[in-house]
Scaffold this motif. Structure first.
Motif, short mmCIF file in Angstrom:
data_model
loop_
_atom_site.label_atom_id
_atom_site.label_comp_id
_atom_site.label_asym_id
_atom_site.label_seq_id
_atom_site.Cartn_x
_atom_site.Cartn_y
_atom_site.Cartn_z
N THR A 89 0.76 -1.19 0.07
CA THR A 89 0.00 0.03 0.15
C THR A 89 1.00 1.26 0.20
O THR A 89 0.43 2.38 0.09
CB THR A 89 -0.76 0.15 1.11
OG1 THR A 89 -0.06 0.31 2.37
CG2 THR A 89 -1.73 -1.24 1.37
N SER A 90 2.16 1.13 -0.22
CA SER A 90 2.99 2.45 0.01
C SER A 90 2.66 3.37 -0.97
O SER A 90 3.16 4.72 -0.92
CB SER A 90 4.46 2.11 0.36
OG SER A 90 4.72 1.13 -0.68
N ALA A 91 2.21 2.93 -2.32
CA ALA A 91 2.11 4.09 -3.42
C ALA A 91 0.66 4.75 -3.15
O ALA A 91 0.08 5.50 -3.95
CB ALA A 91 2.13 3.54 -4.71
N LEU A 92 -0.23 4.36 -2.14
CA LEU A 92 -1.71 4.50 -1.98
C LEU A 92 -1.91 5.80 -0.99
O LEU A 92 -0.88 5.70 0.03
CB LEU A 92 -2.31 3.50 -1.67
CG LEU A 92 -2.54 2.40 -2.55
CD1 LEU A 92 -3.19 1.05 -2.08
CD2 LEU A 92 -2.67 2.91 -3.97
N ASP A 93 -2.78 6.58 -0.91
CA ASP A 93 -3.28 7.40 -0.03
C ASP A 93 -4.00 6.55 1.24
O ASP A 93 -4.42 5.51 0.93
CB ASP A 93 -3.85 8.70 -0.40
CG ASP A 93 -5.24 8.14 -0.81
OD1 ASP A 93 -6.32 8.32 -0.21
OD2 ASP A 93 -5.30 7.88 -1.72
N VAL A 94 -4.12 7.12 2.30
CA VAL A 94 -4.46 6.59 3.39
C VAL A 94 -6.00 5.85 3.11
O VAL A 94 -6.35 4.83 3.57
CB VAL A 94 -4.80 7.33 4.83
CG1 VAL A 94 -3.20 7.45 5.25
CG2 VAL A 94 -5.60 8.66 4.56
N VAL A 95 -6.80 6.51 2.34
CA VAL A 95 -8.31 6.02 2.35
C VAL A 95 -8.05 4.64 1.67
O VAL A 95 -8.61 3.55 1.84
CB VAL A 95 -9.37 6.95 1.57
CG1 VAL A 95 -10.70 6.33 1.44
CG2 VAL A 95 -9.33 8.35 2.54
N TYR A 96 -7.46 4.57 0.15
CA TYR A 96 -7.15 3.56 -0.21
C TYR A 96 -6.32 2.37 0.23
O TYR A 96 -6.65 1.37 0.24
CB TYR A 96 -6.50 3.87 -1.67
CG TYR A 96 -7.31 4.59 -2.68
CD1 TYR A 96 -8.31 3.82 -3.71
CD2 TYR A 96 -7.18 5.87 -2.82
CE1 TYR A 96 -9.13 4.59 -4.28
CE2 TYR A 96 -8.07 6.81 -3.46
CZ TYR A 96 -8.97 6.06 -4.41
OH TYR A 96 -10.00 6.80 -5.39
N GLN A 97 -5.49 2.82 0.89
CA GLN A 97 -4.75 1.93 2.05
C GLN A 97 -5.61 1.22 2.56
O GLN A 97 -5.25 0.09 3.13
CB GLN A 97 -3.60 2.66 2.66
CG GLN A 97 -2.99 1.91 3.72
CD GLN A 97 -1.73 2.74 4.43
OE1 GLN A 97 -0.76 2.78 3.72
NE2 GLN A 97 -2.06 3.37 5.50
N ARG A 98 -6.73 1.90 3.18
CA ARG A 98 -7.34 1.20 4.46
C ARG A 98 -8.29 0.19 3.75
O ARG A 98 -8.48 -0.83 3.92
CB ARG A 98 -8.20 2.38 5.31
CG ARG A 98 -8.92 1.81 6.21
CD ARG A 98 -9.57 2.79 6.97
NE ARG A 98 -10.73 2.39 7.71
CZ ARG A 98 -11.66 3.15 8.30
NH1 ARG A 98 -11.78 4.47 8.25
NH2 ARG A 98 -12.64 2.59 8.88
N GLY A 99 -8.72 0.77 2.46
CA GLY A 99 -9.77 -0.33 1.59
C GLY A 99 -8.68 -1.74 1.16
O GLY A 99 -9.31 -2.36 1.33
N VAL A 100 -7.48 -1.56 0.90
CA VAL A 100 -6.72 -2.91 0.60
C VAL A 100 -6.43 -3.42 1.91
O VAL A 100 -6.65 -4.73 1.73
CB VAL A 100 -5.30 -2.12 0.18
CG1 VAL A 100 -4.14 -3.38 -0.05
CG2 VAL A 100 -5.51 -1.55 -1.64
N VAL A 101 -6.08 -3.02 2.81
CA VAL A 101 -5.68 -3.70 4.20
C VAL A 101 -7.30 -4.43 4.61
O VAL A 101 -7.03 -5.59 5.23
CB VAL A 101 -5.02 -3.22 5.35
CG1 VAL A 101 -3.76 -2.56 4.71
CG2 VAL A 101 -5.62 -1.81 5.74
N GLU A 102 -8.20 -3.69 4.57
CA GLU A 102 -9.50 -4.41 5.03
C GLU A 102 -9.77 -5.65 3.94
O GLU A 102 -10.37 -6.60 4.68
CB GLU A 102 -10.70 -3.51 4.71
CG GLU A 102 -10.71 -2.45 5.90
CD GLU A 102 -11.89 -1.09 5.63
OE1 GLU A 102 -12.31 -1.19 4.83
OE2 GLU A 102 -11.99 -0.51 6.75
#
Ligand SMILES: Nc1ncnc2c1ncn2[C@@H]1O[C@H](COP(=O)(O)OP(=O)(O)OP(=O)(O)O)[C@@H](O)[C@H]1O
Ligand SMILES: Nc1ncnc2c1ncn2[C@@H]1O[C@H](COP(=O)(O)OP(=O)(O)O)[C@@H](O)[C@H]1O
Ligand code: SF4
Ligand code: SF4
Ligand SMILES: [Mg+2]
Ligand SMILES: [Mg+2]
Lengths: 326, 328
Positions: free
Chosen positions: B189-202
């Motif tokens: 997720t390091s290329a993503l901002d926090v909202v997308y990052q959260r979507g990915v880890v969810e």
């Protein structure tokens, strides 16, 4: 702010025409952005937003690296796009300096650092006396806590954190009024980041340098900012005092953003909704957050919300805060 | 199957880049790490400390100049059967990949083929490993997307038409479609901002819950580790220096490096002035003797520069520091 204004940006817009991704459409990478920076004391103004929201494009316009499609930029009371080319190359770099994300870009890898810094003092800051140039360079190195012997090396002999300190030293040699720093710590290890950000705070306090700090990292934004603008798909969604925005975010996007920070003191609650494509949102006619907004109303899909000043002094671009909404 | 079953057991692994002229980058040095079924284990550490190299070693993606000098990597091939990854034939290894162990390399958003629709990329994997007909493959892919809460419409898209967050979820859906037991996700997720990052880890958490998949999540973002990992391993200069339950490590870091790192993280609402750690991470071509952290350690003792501290076990915590010698 009038007299004391360092930077005044009005309706700044950049339209890119792209093939491929946007199917030959034009899109507004930066759309009617306005803000001022200045006042009695120097400030750190932070622009936060997701990747691709237009932060770098905005920064590059302020640095005169690209031409805006429309709008104006006033620096110390002077319209940047009315400056003669001589003033642009001489006066402008003495008042505004950049710090880039990749510190290695600021330096020629084969060239020793010290002579380059001296060159900056002579050419950019306009110092004529060699002794004075050396002094200015040494002071700059001291401000970023580098010892002058480090500057005798080439950039590739230094770490990312050290090279970023050097690029800050280079930026402060002309004693600018404003430094525009685009993601200055995102390529630097967590254990070294705070050291760099502390330098910004210290330069603000000791040398009165204003900063535009551009980042996608909200935790560091909270740590150093006086004011914050949250950018979303080319426009400011919310602007105000950092403390107020983190305490009580008003715009639904800011709320989502702040809720999604991977904090180290509190765990996430609930789930998020993520857009499928970026194109969809950029091309929405009304509020660009309408597809994901839990409070979306009819008007949101038709007209883009204007920036509304609330009683708390925060400005927010959302119809929820407008008297006009019904 | 018990929840405590090991799916990965990596013991005393040493892997160096041998660059000739006697130059040797000690990227992974005597590292042990295990992962249980359904567990999300975080791997944290500064840039260049060896995280990616460790992932490559665990995936047996080892090509010169990287060489594995010693150690054992064991994987759970079937229920109750642990196999030594490095003793497998190439054919068996190929079969294990995708079905038992899957690897999402750093910068992997680019692994999607830009010229082909997402649909064909899914079907291709399915046909290669699953040996099923195209319509059957497509049906299973659609079921999977539905289960993961992804819109079927992504199948008709080309990668560049998806948002970064959606592309990364697609990569993860592809990497897990064959239900591997363990997924190595390097900075997903390091290329993503926090909202997308959260979507990915969810989505990662959902896959773990639905299929019991284990993950090693590599990230330099300590906040992300705090949010999603069950256990965390901290790596410093080619060594694992602390491992423990994530919440315990954050509330009571035992290794001085972990302590310094956690104390330098900015907290929203906090007003304390924060200092980073002083000094720099060492070169792995020429690491300092003794404890590799000693030049930066505020607590260093005389012994630290001479002797290397072993990874000592304290209940479910492991720490490599002489300060803890003889404790508990
Ligand atoms: N192909 C290679 N040849 C030689 N040295 C290498 C190679 N790949 C990595 N290294 C070195 O090995 C060390 C560990 O690298 P690695 O990529 O594992 O770090 P990392 O922890 O994943 O870092 P990052 O957080 O930046 O991804 C570094 O010193 C790096 O320069
Ligand atoms: N020269 C260019 N031509 C076309 N599109 C561009 C150009 N530069 C940036 N963009 C696009 O403009 C948008 C904003 O980009 P950028 O300002 O770099 O965002 P940020 O810095 O916030 O990540 C993105 O969609 C990006 O792809
Ligand atoms: S304007 Fe409407 S859609 Fe946009 S954020 Fe406000 S309520 Fe939501
Ligand atoms: S072993 Fe010594 S130098 Fe290393 S972390 Fe512990 S106290 Fe510090
Ligand atoms: Mg940018
Ligand atoms: Mg890596």
């Amino acid at each position: 702010m009038g007299e004391n204004s360092i930077l005044k940006v009005e309706n700044l817009t950049k339209v890119f025409k792209t093939g491929g991704i946007f199917f030959g459409k034009k899109f507004r990478a930066v759309d009617s952005v306005s803000f001022t920076l200045g006042g009695d004391s120097a400030k750190i103004f932070t622009i936060v937003g997701e990747s691709g929201c237009g932060k770098t494009t905005l920064a590059r316009m302020i640095l005169s690296l690209i031409e805006p499609t429309s709008g104006s930029i006033e620096i110390l009371g002077r319209q940047v796009f009315e400056l003669s080319s001589k003033e642009r190359s001489r006066w402008l770099p003495r008042v505004v300096q950049p710090v880039f994300q990749n510190p290695f870009e600021s330096f020629n890898p084969l060239r020793k650092v010290y002579p380059y810094l001296i060159h900056t003092a002579v050419k950019v800051a306009g110092v004529e006396d060699r002794g004075e140039a050396v002094e200015l360079v040494n002071q700059a190195l001291e401000s970023v806590r580098l010892s002058p012997d480090i500057a005798d090396r080439s950039p590739y002999e230094l770490s990312g954190g050290q090279v970023q300190r050097l690029s800050i030293a280079r930026a402060i040699i002309p004693r600018p009024k404003l430094i525009v720093a685009d993601e200055p710590v995102s390529m630097i290890d967590a254990s070294l980041r705070m050291g760099i950000l502390n330098i910004f705070k210290q330069l603000k306090e000791e040398l009165g340098i204003n900063f535009i700090y551009i980042t996608h990292d909200l935790a560091t934004a909270y740590y150093i900012s006086d004011r914050i603008a949250v950018m979303y798909k080319g426009s400011f969604a919310e602007v105000g005092e950092a403390e107020a925005i983190f305490r009580e975010p008003l715009h639904p996007y800011t709320q989502l953003l702040i809720d999604s920070i991977p904090r180290v003191d509190r765990k996430w609650a609930g789930k998020v909704k993520v857009a499928v494509t970026e194109v969809e949102e950029y091309l929405l006619p009304g509020c660009k957050f309408a597809d994901r907004c839990p409070y979306v109303m009819e008007i949101c899909k038709k007209r883009a919300p204007p920036l509304i000043r609330t009683s708390g002094g925060v400005e927010v671009a959302c119809w929820l805060y407008s008297a006009e909404k019904h | 199957m018990s929840v405590n079953t090991l799916v990965l057991d990596c013991r005393n692994v040493t892997a160096h880049y041998e660059l000739g002229y006697g130059v040797r980058v000690r990227a992974v040095d005597n590292v042990s790490l295990s992962v249980r079924r359904g567990e999300i284990v975080g791997l944290a550490g500064e840039s260049g400390c060896g995280k990616t190299t460790l992932m490559r070693t665990i995936y047996r993606d080892v090509t010169p100049p990287l060489r594995v000098l010693s150690g054992v990597v064991r994987l759970q091939a079937t229920d109750g059967e642990m196999v030594d990854l490095y003793s497998l034939s190439e054919a068996r290894l190929r079969e294990m990949r995708a079905k038992v162990i899957s690897y999402i390399p750093q910068g992997s958003m680019s692994v999607l083929n830009p010229t082909s629709r997402i649909r064909s990329q899914f079907i291709e994997i399915f046909q290669k490993y699953g040996g099923v007909r195209k319509d059957e493959a497509l049906r299973q892919v659609k079921d999977r997307l539905r289960e993961l809460g992804l819109r079927e419409s992504i199948l008709n898209s080309y990668p560049h038409q998806l948002s970064g967050g959606m592309r990364q979820r697609t990569v993860i859906a592809l990497a897990t479609i064959m239900n591997p037991r363990i997924v190595l996700a390097d900075e997903p997720t390091s290329a993503l901002d926090v909202v997308y990052q959260r979507g990915v880890v969810e989505m990662i958490q959902k896959i773990r819950e639905m299929y019991g998949t284990s993950f090693i999540l590599v990230s330099h973002d300590m906040g992300l580790h705090y949010q999603v990992t069950d256990r965390i391993a901290l790596m410093y200069a080619g060594k694992i220096i602390e491992v423990g339950k994530t919440d315990d490590v954050f509330s009571e870091p035992l290794h001085p490096y972990t302590e310094g790192l956690i104390n330098s993280l900015p907290r929203i609402g906090g007003s304390k002035r924060l200092e980073g750690l002083s000094g720099l991470p060492p070169s792995l071509a020429n690491p300092p003797p003794g404890c590799r952290f000693h030049p930066r350690c505020p607590y260093r003792m005389e012994k630290c520069a001479r002797e290397e501290p072993p990874l000592l076990k304290f209940g479910d915590r492991e720490v490599a520091c002489w300060l803890l010698e003889g404790k508990k």
